[in-house]
Motif scaffolding. Structure first.
Motif, PDB file in Angstrom:
ATOM      1  N   ALA A  10       0.829  -1.205   0.000  1.00  0.00           N
ATOM      2  CA  ALA A  10       0.000   0.000   0.000  1.00  0.00           C
ATOM      3  C   ALA A  10       0.861   1.251   0.000  1.00  0.00           C
ATOM      4  CB  ALA A  10      -0.938   0.001   1.212  1.00  0.00           C
ATOM      5  N   LEU A  11       1.972   1.216   0.717  1.00  0.00           N
ATOM      6  CA  LEU A  11       2.863   2.378   0.733  1.00  0.00           C
ATOM      7  C   LEU A  11       3.475   2.625  -0.641  1.00  0.00           C
ATOM      8  CD1 LEU A  11       4.724   1.977   4.135  1.00  0.00           C
ATOM      9  CD2 LEU A  11       3.043   3.706   3.519  1.00  0.00           C
ATOM     10  N   GLN A  14       0.963   4.760  -3.685  1.00  0.00           N
ATOM     11  CA  GLN A  14       0.433   5.970  -3.069  1.00  0.00           C
ATOM     12  C   GLN A  14      -0.723   6.568  -3.848  1.00  0.00           C
ATOM     13  OE1 GLN A  14       1.101   7.573   0.005  1.00  0.00           O
ATOM     14  NE2 GLN A  14       1.765   5.483   0.223  1.00  0.00           N
ATOM     15  N   PRO A  18      -4.175   9.814   0.117  1.00  0.00           N
ATOM     16  CA  PRO A  18      -3.165  10.553   0.867  1.00  0.00           C
ATOM     17  C   PRO A  18      -2.669   9.752   2.068  1.00  0.00           C
ATOM     18  CG  PRO A  18      -5.344  11.378   1.385  1.00  0.00           C
ATOM     19  CD  PRO A  18      -5.518  10.361   0.287  1.00  0.00           C
ATOM     20  N   MET A  19      -1.375   9.855   2.326  1.00  0.00           N
ATOM     21  CA  MET A  19      -0.806   9.208   3.501  1.00  0.00           C
ATOM     22  C   MET A  19      -0.732  10.252   4.608  1.00  0.00           C
ATOM     23  SD  MET A  19       2.725   7.141   4.011  1.00  0.00           S
ATOM     24  CE  MET A  19       3.812   8.505   3.773  1.00  0.00           C
ATOM     25  N   SER A  21       1.055  11.143   7.926  1.00  0.00           N
ATOM     26  CA  SER A  21       2.208  10.804   8.753  1.00  0.00           C
ATOM     27  C   SER A  21       2.013  11.363  10.150  1.00  0.00           C
ATOM     28  CB  SER A  21       3.488  11.382   8.143  1.00  0.00           C
ATOM     29  OG  SER A  21       3.457  12.783   8.240  1.00  0.00           O
ATOM     30  N   VAL A  83      -9.080   4.044   8.606  1.00  0.00           N
ATOM     31  CA  VAL A  83      -7.656   4.313   8.432  1.00  0.00           C
ATOM     32  C   VAL A  83      -6.901   2.996   8.516  1.00  0.00           C
ATOM     33  CG1 VAL A  83      -5.637   5.514   9.393  1.00  0.00           C
ATOM     34  CG2 VAL A  83      -7.889   6.590   9.494  1.00  0.00           C
ATOM     35  N   THR A  85      -3.469   1.565   9.507  1.00  0.00           N
ATOM     36  CA  THR A  85      -2.301   1.956  10.284  1.00  0.00           C
ATOM     37  C   THR A  85      -1.331   0.787  10.250  1.00  0.00           C
ATOM     38  OG1 THR A  85      -3.608   3.369  11.738  1.00  0.00           O
ATOM     39  CG2 THR A  85      -1.458   2.670  12.556  1.00  0.00           C
ATOM     40  N   LYS A  93       2.719   4.408  10.178  1.00  0.00           N
ATOM     41  CA  LYS A  93       2.153   5.206   9.092  1.00  0.00           C
ATOM     42  C   LYS A  93       0.642   5.060   9.141  1.00  0.00           C
ATOM     43  CE  LYS A  93       6.233   6.005   7.267  1.00  0.00           C
ATOM     44  NZ  LYS A  93       6.836   7.296   7.155  1.00  0.00           N
ATOM     45  N   HIS A  94      -0.068   6.100   8.725  1.00  0.00           N
ATOM     46  CA  HIS A  94      -1.525   6.122   8.751  1.00  0.00           C
ATOM     47  C   HIS A  94      -2.030   6.488   7.360  1.00  0.00           C
ATOM     48  CE1 HIS A  94      -1.341   6.034  13.158  1.00  0.00           C
ATOM     49  NE2 HIS A  94      -0.291   6.825  12.994  1.00  0.00           N
ATOM     50  N   LEU A  95      -2.843   5.620   6.764  1.00  0.00           N
ATOM     51  CA  LEU A  95      -3.386   5.851   5.432  1.00  0.00           C
ATOM     52  C   LEU A  95      -4.896   5.955   5.521  1.00  0.00           C
ATOM     53  CD1 LEU A  95      -1.293   3.140   3.564  1.00  0.00           C
ATOM     54  CD2 LEU A  95      -0.889   5.600   3.537  1.00  0.00           C
ATOM     55  N   LEU A  97      -8.302   5.587   4.076  1.00  0.00           N
ATOM     56  CA  LEU A  97      -8.731   4.730   2.972  1.00  0.00           C
ATOM     57  C   LEU A  97      -9.644   5.500   2.036  1.00  0.00           C
ATOM     58  CD1 LEU A  97      -9.284   1.405   4.924  1.00  0.00           C
ATOM     59  CD2 LEU A  97      -7.283   2.149   3.624  1.00  0.00           C
TER      60      LEU A  97
END
Length: 110
Positions: A10-11, A14, A18-19, A21, A83, A85, A93-95, A97
């Motif tokens: 997932a990282l 991108q 948005p990621m 941080s 999210v 995590t 890291k927190h994404l 969804l």
């Protein structure tokens, strides 16, 4: 918290959204207003080992131990949003969804 590679994948992708941080403001609110998840969806999510319910970023980070560990949680700052995590290179890291059209994902699909 399942050690695996989906979080690292997932990282790398991108384009999924948005990621967020650790440096991102906790007060940040998404411009999208997702619908609240329904009871049936939440009941199904609660059966998944990676779903942890509503919790703060700090609480989620406390559950991660190794690179590749991850969980999905309800966002405390974006109601109705989820999210991802995860731990990557020793850092949480927190994404948020978001689907490919930029809409916050608020429905779980198999």
């Amino acid at each position: 918290m399942l050690p695996d590679k989906p979080f690292e994948d997932a990282l790398k992708n991108q384009s999924l959204g948005p990621m967020l941080s650790k440096a991102a403001s906790v007060e940040c609110i998404s411009p999208v207003s997702p619908r609240a998840p329904d009871a049936q969806m939440l009941e199904e999510l609660n059966t998944k080992p990676w779903y942890q319910g509503e919790m703060s970023r700090k609480e989620a980070e406390g559950l991660l131990e190794n690179d590749g560990d991850f969980l999905v949680r309800k966002s405390t700052t974006n109601p109705g949003s989820f999210v991802l995590t995860g731990m990557h290179n020793g850092q949480a890291k927190h994404l948020l969804l978001v689907d490919p059209e930029g809409t916050v994902i608020n429905k779980y699909k198999n």
